[in-house]
Scaffold this motif. Structure first.
Motif, PDB file in Angstrom:
ATOM      1  N   PHE A 198       0.902  -1.050   0.062  1.00 17.55           N
ATOM      2  CA  PHE A 198       0.073  -0.087   0.025  1.00 17.55           C
ATOM      3  C   PHE A 198       0.946   1.304  -0.040  1.00 17.55           C
ATOM      4  CE2 PHE A 198      -3.174  -3.017   1.549  1.00 17.55           C
ATOM      5  CZ  PHE A 198      -4.214  -2.895   0.638  1.00 17.55           C
ATOM      6  N   ARG A 199       2.068   1.190   0.724  1.00 13.15           N
ATOM      7  CA  ARG A 199       2.987   2.337   0.562  1.00 13.15           C
ATOM      8  C   ARG A 199       3.297   2.614  -0.700  1.00 13.15           C
ATOM      9  NH1 ARG A 199       7.280   0.376   3.535  1.00 13.15           N
ATOM     10  NH2 ARG A 199       6.203   1.014   5.361  1.00 13.15           N
ATOM     11  N   ALA A 200       3.945   1.579  -1.451  1.00  9.76           N
ATOM     12  CA  ALA A 200       4.349   1.813  -2.849  1.00  9.76           C
ATOM     13  C   ALA A 200       3.225   2.113  -3.709  1.00  9.76           C
ATOM     14  CB  ALA A 200       5.288   0.457  -3.169  1.00  9.76           C
ATOM     15  N   ALA A 201       1.976   1.698  -3.551  1.00 14.07           N
ATOM     16  CA  ALA A 201       0.720   2.131  -4.547  1.00 14.07           C
ATOM     17  C   ALA A 201       0.640   3.390  -4.269  1.00 14.07           C
ATOM     18  CB  ALA A 201      -0.378   1.371  -3.853  1.00 14.07           C
ATOM     19  N   ASP A 202       0.715   4.266  -2.913  1.00 13.78           N
ATOM     20  CA  ASP A 202       0.837   5.574  -3.060  1.00 13.78           C
ATOM     21  C   ASP A 202       1.692   6.333  -3.729  1.00 13.78           C
ATOM     22  OD1 ASP A 202      -1.477   5.166  -1.517  1.00 13.78           O
ATOM     23  OD2 ASP A 202      -0.365   5.215   0.625  1.00 13.78           O
ATOM     24  N   TRP A 203       3.038   5.712  -3.774  1.00 11.22           N
ATOM     25  CA  TRP A 203       3.880   6.319  -4.546  1.00 11.22           C
ATOM     26  C   TRP A 203       3.480   6.574  -5.902  1.00 11.22           C
ATOM     27  CZ3 TRP A 203       8.562   2.851  -2.158  1.00 11.22           C
ATOM     28  CH2 TRP A 203       8.685   3.433  -0.940  1.00 11.22           C
ATOM     29  N   ILE A 204       3.025   5.252  -6.405  1.00 11.69           N
ATOM     30  CA  ILE A 204       2.840   5.278  -7.703  1.00 11.69           C
ATOM     31  C   ILE A 204       1.632   6.331  -8.136  1.00 11.69           C
ATOM     32  CG2 ILE A 204       1.801   3.532  -9.407  1.00 11.69           C
ATOM     33  CD1 ILE A 204       3.312   1.162  -8.002  1.00 11.69           C
ATOM     34  N   LEU A 205       0.575   6.220  -7.482  1.00 11.54           N
ATOM     35  CA  LEU A 205      -0.562   7.196  -7.615  1.00 11.54           C
ATOM     36  C   LEU A 205      -0.081   8.570  -7.533  1.00 11.54           C
ATOM     37  CD1 LEU A 205      -3.324   5.125  -5.545  1.00 11.54           C
ATOM     38  CD2 LEU A 205      -3.305   5.503  -8.019  1.00 11.54           C
ATOM     39  N   ALA A 206       0.918   8.992  -6.570  1.00  8.72           N
ATOM     40  CA  ALA A 206       1.278  10.319  -6.524  1.00  8.72           C
ATOM     41  C   ALA A 206       2.087  10.759  -7.765  1.00  8.72           C
ATOM     42  CB  ALA A 206       1.745  10.687  -5.054  1.00  8.72           C
ATOM     43  N   ASP A 207       2.879   9.665  -8.292  1.00 12.47           N
ATOM     44  CA  ASP A 207       3.798   9.975  -9.118  1.00 12.47           C
ATOM     45  C   ASP A 207       3.096  10.345 -10.608  1.00 12.47           C
ATOM     46  OD1 ASP A 207       6.356  10.238 -10.533  1.00 12.47           O
ATOM     47  OD2 ASP A 207       6.826   8.055  -9.892  1.00 12.47           O
ATOM     48  N   GLU A 208       4.165  10.862 -11.583  1.00 13.03           N
ATOM     49  CA  GLU A 208       3.545  11.146 -12.952  1.00 13.03           C
ATOM     50  C   GLU A 208       4.360  10.577 -13.899  1.00 13.03           C
ATOM     51  OE1 GLU A 208       4.301  15.252 -13.017  1.00 13.03           O
ATOM     52  OE2 GLU A 208       2.394  15.860 -11.628  1.00 13.03           O
ATOM     53  N   GLY A 209       3.736  10.427 -15.107  1.00 11.94           N
ATOM     54  CA  GLY A 209       4.224   9.779 -16.216  1.00 11.94           C
ATOM     55  C   GLY A 209       3.803   8.346 -16.359  1.00 11.94           C
ATOM     56  N   PRO A 210       4.529   7.630 -17.477  1.00 15.15           N
ATOM     57  CA  PRO A 210       4.223   6.193 -17.633  1.00 15.15           C
ATOM     58  C   PRO A 210       4.183   5.289 -16.597  1.00 15.15           C
ATOM     59  CG  PRO A 210       5.692   6.952 -19.366  1.00 15.15           C
ATOM     60  CD  PRO A 210       5.652   8.096 -18.247  1.00 15.15           C
ATOM     61  N   LEU A 211       3.312   4.554 -16.385  1.00 17.35           N
ATOM     62  CA  LEU A 211       3.030   3.833 -15.288  1.00 17.35           C
ATOM     63  C   LEU A 211       4.440   2.781 -15.151  1.00 17.35           C
ATOM     64  CD1 LEU A 211      -0.490   2.449 -15.213  1.00 17.35           C
ATOM     65  CD2 LEU A 211       0.713   3.625 -13.352  1.00 17.35           C
ATOM     66  N   ALA A 212       4.784   2.382 -16.211  1.00 16.33           N
ATOM     67  CA  ALA A 212       6.130   1.521 -16.273  1.00 16.33           C
ATOM     68  C   ALA A 212       7.245   2.175 -15.569  1.00 16.33           C
ATOM     69  CB  ALA A 212       6.646   0.975 -17.617  1.00 16.33           C
ATOM     70  N   ASP A 213       7.549   3.590 -15.681  1.00 14.75           N
ATOM     71  CA  ASP A 213       8.447   4.359 -15.093  1.00 14.75           C
ATOM     72  C   ASP A 213       8.202   4.617 -13.550  1.00 14.75           C
ATOM     73  OD1 ASP A 213       9.645   4.661 -17.548  1.00 14.75           O
ATOM     74  OD2 ASP A 213       9.228   6.784 -17.983  1.00 14.75           O
ATOM     75  N   ARG A 214       6.928   4.622 -13.508  1.00 13.47           N
ATOM     76  CA  ARG A 214       6.428   4.899 -11.860  1.00 13.47           C
ATOM     77  C   ARG A 214       6.881   3.438 -11.070  1.00 13.47           C
ATOM     78  NH1 ARG A 214       0.498   7.578 -11.799  1.00 13.47           N
ATOM     79  NH2 ARG A 214       0.261   7.493 -14.124  1.00 13.47           N
ATOM     80  N   ALA A 215       6.581   2.398 -11.703  1.00 13.07           N
ATOM     81  CA  ALA A 215       6.779   1.150 -11.314  1.00 13.07           C
ATOM     82  C   ALA A 215       8.354   1.180 -10.994  1.00 13.07           C
ATOM     83  CB  ALA A 215       6.478   0.168 -12.008  1.00 13.07           C
ATOM     84  N   ALA A 216       9.348   1.550 -11.943  1.00 17.22           N
ATOM     85  CA  ALA A 216      10.706   1.366 -11.576  1.00 17.22           C
ATOM     86  C   ALA A 216      11.070   2.215 -10.702  1.00 17.22           C
ATOM     87  CB  ALA A 216      11.243   1.911 -12.844  1.00 17.22           C
ATOM     88  N   ARG A 217      10.449   3.502 -10.391  1.00 14.30           N
ATOM     89  CA  ARG A 217      10.902   4.415  -9.135  1.00 14.30           C
ATOM     90  C   ARG A 217      10.415   3.867  -7.944  1.00 14.30           C
ATOM     91  NH1 ARG A 217      10.180   8.650 -13.164  1.00 14.30           N
ATOM     92  NH2 ARG A 217       8.144   8.714 -13.092  1.00 14.30           N
ATOM     93  N   ALA A 218       9.117   3.159  -7.906  1.00  9.67           N
ATOM     94  CA  ALA A 218       8.731   2.468  -6.564  1.00  9.67           C
ATOM     95  C   ALA A 218       9.599   1.450  -6.401  1.00  9.67           C
ATOM     96  CB  ALA A 218       7.268   1.977  -7.060  1.00  9.67           C
ATOM     97  N   PHE A 219      10.204   0.734  -7.307  1.00  8.55           N
ATOM     98  CA  PHE A 219      11.014  -0.831  -7.288  1.00  8.55           C
ATOM     99  C   PHE A 219      12.189   0.193  -6.306  1.00  8.55           C
ATOM    100  CE2 PHE A 219      14.883  -2.924  -8.387  1.00  8.55           C
ATOM    101  CZ  PHE A 219      14.422  -4.192  -8.195  1.00  8.55           C
ATOM    102  N   LEU A 220      12.750   1.024  -6.795  1.00 11.33           N
ATOM    103  CA  LEU A 220      13.964   1.483  -5.925  1.00 11.33           C
ATOM    104  C   LEU A 220      13.656   2.039  -4.729  1.00 11.33           C
ATOM    105  CD1 LEU A 220      17.040   1.806  -7.224  1.00 11.33           C
ATOM    106  CD2 LEU A 220      16.616   3.967  -7.286  1.00 11.33           C
ATOM    107  N   GLY A 221      12.508   2.686  -4.655  1.00 14.14           N
ATOM    108  CA  GLY A 221      12.204   2.836  -3.337  1.00 14.14           C
ATOM    109  C   GLY A 221      11.863   1.996  -2.300  1.00 14.14           C
TER     110      GLY A 221
END
Length: 342
Positions: A198-221
């Motif tokens: 749920f924490r990483a889902a919040d990161w993805i929802l608050a992020d911008e741009g392509p979902l695949a890029d948001r996923a890559a940033r969430a992975f690193l977080g």
């Protein structure tokens, strides 16, 4: 407007997770591993759909998981997303109950039965899964026994939640070489209400741009916050912690204003039964600030060293599913969820 199917969102989460790049050490759309290819993950996602759809329709967790793993293995011809499916199936069941929340997940996992545990063990016969050795007092519950463990599970009345609680509690304490154990993060999700998801889902929802890029940033977080279970299994706890520290350095570089909590960074190795804590989870702004081009060097380094944070990828996939159910859209937007067809 087209109704959105939970099973389709689960398959899409599997596809988006593997498409995100760079995800240091993992297969993505730009990188294969020696024994795993990008296309295998695409096949695994498609093959898993029937099992995922059964979970969305309310099938027993163990049955749906075993069916999803069988479909994945049949199409990918290898283990591509075993851990992802272990997280997605209860998420789909919680969606079915219209309670995709930590409380809803706690109810779903606690309702799991002994039969679910038996089916979970049976799934280990379908593919090779990298797991660590169980504690000396739990060798008869080694998941690598597969269906042979069924009599023990039934005799002891162990549900799938019980099995996950045992796996989650292995964290803390020391390995045979004296290093601190890294817990099974997926098992922890099962017994803690999916907090990382749920924490990483919040990161993805608050992020911008392509979902695949948001996923890559969430992975690193996620990797920056806690050491990865699969890395610890393959290389030892020290390497897993070093890998997380390297990821944490990139997150800190992206948002130098966000400093780690000195209490969280304190060494607790002298406290029996405690795991040394990683950095404080970054906030959504820090994750959004991650420069994916700067992550490329870490991706190349992990690949060269054979460091594969696969459990972190599992958590990223689960977070993508939650984000999709909460309105994340292809093309970088957030929309309104429009239905719950399986």
């Amino acid at each position: 407007m087209t109704r959105r199917s939970p099973a389709d969102d689960a398959v899409l989460a599997l596809l988006l997770e593997v498409a995100g790049t760079p995800k240091p050490g993992n297969v993505d759309r730009r990188r294969d591993l020696a024994d795993l290819r990008f296309e295998s993950f695409l096949g695994g996602a498609v093959g898993a759909r029937e099992g995922l759809a059964r979970a969305a329709r309310g099938a027993a967790i163990g049955h749906a998981f075993d069916r999803a793993v069988a479909g994945m293995a049949g199409r990918a011809r290898t283990n591509t997303q075993f851990g992802c499916l272990l997280l997605l199936v209860p998420l789909l069941r919680a969606t079915r109950s219209d309670d995709l929340s930590p409380e809803g997940l706690d109810r779903v996992t606690r309702d799991a039965t002994v039969d679910d545990a038996v089916a979970f063990y049976r799934a280990f016969e379908r593919v090779d899964v990298a797991v660590g050795d169980p504690p000396e007092d739990a060798t008869d519950l080694d998941v690598r026994r597969g269906a042979d463990a069924a009599p023990v599970l039934r005799d002891r009345g162990l549900t799938l939640h019980d099995v996950m609680a045992t796996s989650a509690s292995v964290g803390g304490g020391s390995n045979a070489d004296g290093t601190d154990r890294v817990p099974d993060r997926n098992a922890q999700e099962w017994v803690e209400g999916f907090p990382r998801t749920f924490r990483a889902a919040d990161w993805i929802l608050a992020d911008e741009g392509p979902l695949a890029d948001r996923a890559a940033r969430a992975f690193l977080g996620l990797l920056a916050t806690e050491p990865d279970t699969l890395v610890a299994t393959a290389h030892g706890s020290a390497v897993a912690r070093e890998a997380s520290a390297e990821a944490r350095a990139l997150v800190s570089a992206a948002d130098p204003v966000a400093e780690a909590d000195p209490v969280a960074e304190a060494d607790t190795t002298d406290v029996p039964g405690t795991e040394p804590l990683a950095g404080t989870p970054p906030d959504a702004g820090a994750v959004h600030a991650i420069d994916l081009e700067a992550v490329e060097s870490l991706a190349a380094s992990f690949l060269e060293r054979g460091i594969n944070p696969g459990t972190t990828a599992d958590l990223t996939c689960a977070a993508l599913y939650v984000a999709l159910r909460r309105g994340a859209e292809m093309g970088g937007g957030v929309g309104e969820r429009t239905g719950d067809d399986p």
